[in-house]
Design an enzyme around this catalytic site. Structure first.
Site, PDB file in Angstrom:
ATOM      1  N   HIS A   1     -20.741  95.062 -64.244  1.00 50.19           N
ATOM      2  CA  HIS A   1     -21.989  94.404 -63.851  1.00 50.19           C
ATOM      3  C   HIS A   1     -22.957  94.183 -65.009  1.00 50.19           C
ATOM      4  CE1 HIS A   1     -23.718  98.403 -64.083  1.00 50.19           C
ATOM      5  NE2 HIS A   1     -24.918  97.853 -63.966  1.00 50.19           N
ATOM      6  N   HIS A  50     -27.420  91.716 -67.684  1.00 50.27           N
ATOM      7  CA  HIS A  50     -27.244  92.398 -66.394  1.00 50.27           C
ATOM      8  C   HIS A  50     -26.897  91.341 -65.346  1.00 50.27           C
ATOM      9  CE1 HIS A  50     -27.988  94.772 -62.815  1.00 50.27           C
ATOM     10  NE2 HIS A  50     -27.954  95.847 -63.599  1.00 50.27           N
TER      11      HIS A  50
END
Length: 144
Positions: A45, A60
């Site tokens: 992620h 992110h």
């Protein structure tokens, strides 16, 4: 989009560093710089990079997507790996992430911002792959 407009307060307040965010419409997440992978989360992620210039970036992918525990992410890099601008870092399944109820907004922040005189968005509105996203200005050595 402006980082202040990101729904996650940690990013919106710049607690991880200044930067900008994108709302992707598909495709792989690629390196915006030539450099080294300094963090490759096992969940896929997020990725941390150190550009050859010294700028450290955190990408992110989506909001709260760590909760997916790696589902819908295929990481293509490992910590310590050299990467070139445009090289694939992670292949997210954007449709599945969105269908699972997650916001796709992807912040890109400079995590070692104290080393620089100015960091600001270099683009606004829709951007294409390869568009300069952030302007990072070195501090004047005479003033340091």
């Amino acid at each position: 989009i402006n980082l202040a407009d990101v729904k996650d307060p940690t990013f919106a307040r710049g607690l991880l560093g200044p930067g900008a965010a994108i709302v992707p419409d598909g495709g792989a997440v690629v390196s915006p710089v030539n450099g080294e992978v300094i963090v490759a989360f096992p969940t896929g992620h997020a990725v941390g990079l150190r550009a050859d210039s010294g700028v450290e970036l955190l990408i992110h992918i989506g909001m709260d997507t760590v909760e997916l525990k790696g589902k819908h992410f295929s990481s293509k890099v490992v910590k310590g790996q050299r990467v070139r601008r445009g090289e694939v870092l992670v292949v997210p399944d954007w449709d599945a992430i969105s269908a699972a109820g997650y916001d796709l907004t992807t912040p890109i922040v400079v995590t070692n911002a104290a080393k620089y005189a100015k960091i600001e968005a270099a683009a606004s509105g829709p951007v294409e792959l390869g568009t300069e996203l952030l302007e990072v200005v070195q501090k004047d050595p005479a003033l340091a």
